[in-house]
Write a protein that holds these residues in place. Structure first.
Motif, PDB file in Angstrom:
ATOM      1  N   PRO A 258     100.982  72.323 107.275  1.00 50.51           N
ATOM      2  CA  PRO A 258     100.467  72.774 108.574  1.00 50.51           C
ATOM      3  C   PRO A 258      98.967  72.501 108.731  1.00 50.51           C
ATOM      4  CG  PRO A 258     100.738  74.645 107.118  1.00 50.51           C
ATOM      5  CD  PRO A 258     101.265  73.432 106.366  1.00 50.51           C
ATOM      6  N   ALA A 259      98.529  71.363 108.261  1.00 49.63           N
ATOM      7  CA  ALA A 259      97.137  70.917 108.367  1.00 49.63           C
ATOM      8  C   ALA A 259      97.179  69.485 108.881  1.00 49.63           C
ATOM      9  CB  ALA A 259      96.451  70.975 107.000  1.00 49.63           C
ATOM     10  N   ARG A 260      96.028  68.956 109.259  1.00 47.51           N
ATOM     11  CA  ARG A 260      95.978  67.571 109.729  1.00 47.51           C
ATOM     12  C   ARG A 260      95.748  66.596 108.587  1.00 47.51           C
ATOM     13  NH1 ARG A 260      91.969  67.168 114.630  1.00 47.51           N
ATOM     14  NH2 ARG A 260      92.887  65.094 114.701  1.00 47.51           N
ATOM     15  N   TRP A 261      94.907  67.012 107.620  1.00 46.71           N
ATOM     16  CA  TRP A 261      94.552  66.120 106.527  1.00 46.71           C
ATOM     17  C   TRP A 261      94.567  66.850 105.193  1.00 46.71           C
ATOM     18  CZ3 TRP A 261      90.917  66.585 110.669  1.00 46.71           C
ATOM     19  CH2 TRP A 261      90.972  65.545 111.604  1.00 46.71           C
ATOM     20  N   VAL A 262      94.705  66.056 104.144  1.00 42.75           N
ATOM     21  CA  VAL A 262      94.465  66.525 102.780  1.00 42.75           C
ATOM     22  C   VAL A 262      93.259  65.749 102.266  1.00 42.75           C
ATOM     23  CG1 VAL A 262      95.312  66.646 100.408  1.00 42.75           C
ATOM     24  CG2 VAL A 262      96.871  67.120 102.310  1.00 42.75           C
ATOM     25  N   ILE A 263      92.279  66.473 101.781  1.00 43.62           N
ATOM     26  CA  ILE A 263      91.119  65.849 101.147  1.00 43.62           C
ATOM     27  C   ILE A 263      91.312  66.004  99.645  1.00 43.62           C
ATOM     28  CG2 ILE A 263      88.614  65.909 100.842  1.00 43.62           C
ATOM     29  CD1 ILE A 263      88.461  67.119 103.702  1.00 43.62           C
ATOM     30  N   HIS A 264      91.486  64.886  98.969  1.00 48.61           N
ATOM     31  CA  HIS A 264      91.728  64.887  97.527  1.00 48.61           C
ATOM     32  C   HIS A 264      90.394  64.777  96.797  1.00 48.61           C
ATOM     33  CE1 HIS A 264      96.009  63.946  98.381  1.00 48.61           C
ATOM     34  NE2 HIS A 264      95.477  63.278  99.392  1.00 48.61           N
ATOM     35  N   THR A 265      90.181  65.634  95.814  1.00 47.65           N
ATOM     36  CA  THR A 265      88.981  65.557  94.984  1.00 47.65           C
ATOM     37  C   THR A 265      89.374  65.804  93.540  1.00 47.65           C
ATOM     38  OG1 THR A 265      86.677  66.269  94.757  1.00 47.65           O
ATOM     39  CG2 THR A 265      88.293  67.994  95.253  1.00 47.65           C
ATOM     40  N   VAL A 266      88.700  65.140  92.633  1.00 47.72           N
ATOM     41  CA  VAL A 266      89.015  65.247  91.207  1.00 47.72           C
ATOM     42  C   VAL A 266      87.942  66.096  90.544  1.00 47.72           C
ATOM     43  CG1 VAL A 266      89.425  63.999  89.062  1.00 47.72           C
ATOM     44  CG2 VAL A 266      90.124  62.987  91.251  1.00 47.72           C
ATOM     45  N   GLY A 267      88.350  67.273  90.111  1.00 49.43           N
ATOM     46  CA  GLY A 267      87.431  68.167  89.421  1.00 49.43           C
ATOM     47  C   GLY A 267      87.262  67.768  87.965  1.00 49.43           C
ATOM     48  N   PRO A 268      86.166  68.213  87.372  1.00 50.92           N
ATOM     49  CA  PRO A 268      85.930  67.931  85.963  1.00 50.92           C
ATOM     50  C   PRO A 268      86.723  68.884  85.066  1.00 50.92           C
ATOM     51  CG  PRO A 268      84.130  69.228  86.828  1.00 50.92           C
ATOM     52  CD  PRO A 268      85.038  68.924  87.994  1.00 50.92           C
ATOM     53  N   VAL A 269      87.064  68.399  83.888  1.00 53.97           N
ATOM     54  CA  VAL A 269      87.616  69.255  82.850  1.00 53.97           C
ATOM     55  C   VAL A 269      86.435  70.022  82.254  1.00 53.97           C
ATOM     56  CG1 VAL A 269      88.778  69.288  80.599  1.00 53.97           C
ATOM     57  CG2 VAL A 269      89.518  67.672  82.379  1.00 53.97           C
ATOM     58  N   HIS A 270      86.590  71.314  82.071  1.00 57.30           N
ATOM     59  CA  HIS A 270      85.496  72.122  81.521  1.00 57.30           C
ATOM     60  C   HIS A 270      85.214  71.720  80.081  1.00 57.30           C
ATOM     61  CE1 HIS A 270      83.591  75.700  79.701  1.00 57.30           C
ATOM     62  NE2 HIS A 270      82.897  75.632  80.819  1.00 57.30           N
ATOM     63  N   SER A 271      83.952  71.721  79.721  1.00 55.94           N
ATOM     64  CA  SER A 271      83.521  71.398  78.364  1.00 55.94           C
ATOM     65  C   SER A 271      82.529  72.453  77.889  1.00 55.94           C
ATOM     66  CB  SER A 271      82.850  70.021  78.337  1.00 55.94           C
ATOM     67  OG  SER A 271      82.255  69.785  77.082  1.00 55.94           O
ATOM     68  N   THR A 272      82.656  72.862  76.653  1.00 59.08           N
ATOM     69  CA  THR A 272      81.677  73.798  76.080  1.00 59.08           C
ATOM     70  C   THR A 272      80.503  73.057  75.459  1.00 59.08           C
ATOM     71  OG1 THR A 272      82.919  73.851  74.011  1.00 59.08           O
ATOM     72  CG2 THR A 272      83.408  75.579  75.634  1.00 59.08           C
ATOM     73  N   THR A 273      80.596  71.731  75.369  1.00 53.75           N
ATOM     74  CA  THR A 273      79.524  70.947  74.737  1.00 53.75           C
ATOM     75  C   THR A 273      78.744  70.078  75.720  1.00 53.75           C
ATOM     76  OG1 THR A 273      81.058  69.157  74.208  1.00 53.75           O
ATOM     77  CG2 THR A 273      80.760  70.877  72.530  1.00 53.75           C
ATOM     78  N   GLU A 274      79.217  69.972  76.957  1.00 57.82           N
ATOM     79  CA  GLU A 274      78.558  69.132  77.958  1.00 57.82           C
ATOM     80  C   GLU A 274      78.552  69.854  79.301  1.00 57.82           C
ATOM     81  OE1 GLU A 274      79.328  64.847  80.213  1.00 57.82           O
ATOM     82  OE2 GLU A 274      80.591  65.418  78.533  1.00 57.82           O
ATOM     83  N   ASP A 275      77.402  69.915  79.951  1.00 54.99           N
ATOM     84  CA  ASP A 275      77.301  70.557  81.258  1.00 54.99           C
ATOM     85  C   ASP A 275      77.832  69.602  82.327  1.00 54.99           C
ATOM     86  OD1 ASP A 275      76.743  71.979  83.530  1.00 54.99           O
ATOM     87  OD2 ASP A 275      74.561  71.850  83.334  1.00 54.99           O
ATOM     88  N   ARG A 276      78.956  69.959  82.904  1.00 57.03           N
ATOM     89  CA  ARG A 276      79.575  69.140  83.949  1.00 57.03           C
ATOM     90  C   ARG A 276      79.540  69.838  85.303  1.00 57.03           C
ATOM     91  NH1 ARG A 276      84.821  67.361  80.285  1.00 57.03           N
ATOM     92  NH2 ARG A 276      83.623  66.101  78.811  1.00 57.03           N
TER      93      ARG A 276
END
Length: 167
Positions: free
Chosen positions: A74-92
């Motif tokens: 029930p929307a006009r569009w889907v905006i696809h975005t790729v989130g980062p995988v969380h890391s405890t050793t790298e600030d993403r």
């Protein structure tokens, strides 16, 4: 711009654009991504295949966003975005913020007035929901988007509480 919170199912939102926490393949998957593809129907997958064949042969990069039809949603569009995988050793965190920023940029290009976001990367990608909520709210406020309403659609009570605290 109004920021609202809803606990519920993002695939049921009557908005101009629903943001999909996609994987880089754009071919569907689990969680929010799978639910959007299942409920939206084959039209979404067909457009994603065209995007892969033309502009995103190696997949959509993390932090970027692209729009397709919403198919049977029930929307006009889907905006696809790729989130980062969380890391405890790298600030993403800059990549997570980019997901919200780029999705709002695409929404502005589409002239969408209402946009529904999930809590990007806080599911299988392991981002702590409190931090994810903080980044989401801060980024959306800072963008000053051309949309009238940003709606965060949160799957459960703990996610809702985290976003409510961040708001």
């Amino acid at each position: 711009m109004n920021i609202t919170l809803v606990q519920g199912d993002i695939t049921e939102q009557r908005v101009d654009a629903i943001v999909n926490a996609a994987n880089s393949s754009l071919m569907g998957g689990g969680g929010v991504d799978g639910a959007i593809h299942r409920r939206g129907g084959p039209e979404i997958l067909q457009e994603c295949r065209r995007l892969r064949a033309s502009h995103y042969g190696e997949g959509l990069p993390t932090g970027q966003a692209v729009a397709t039809t919403a198919g049977r949603l029930p929307a006009r569009w889907v905006i696809h975005t790729v989130g980062p995988v969380h890391s405890t050793t790298e600030d993403r965190s800059h990549l997570l913020a980019s997901c919200y920023r780029e999705s709002l940029r695409v929404a502005g290009h589409l002239r969408a007035a209402t946009v529904a976001f999930p809590a990007i990367s806080t599911g299988i990608y392991g981002w702590p929901v409190d931090d994810g909520a903080r980044i989401a709210i801060q980024t959306v406020r800072a963008v000053g988007a051309s949309v009238d309403e940003v709606r965060f659609v949160l799957f459960d009570a703990p996610a809702y509480a985290a976003f409510e605290a961040a708001l």
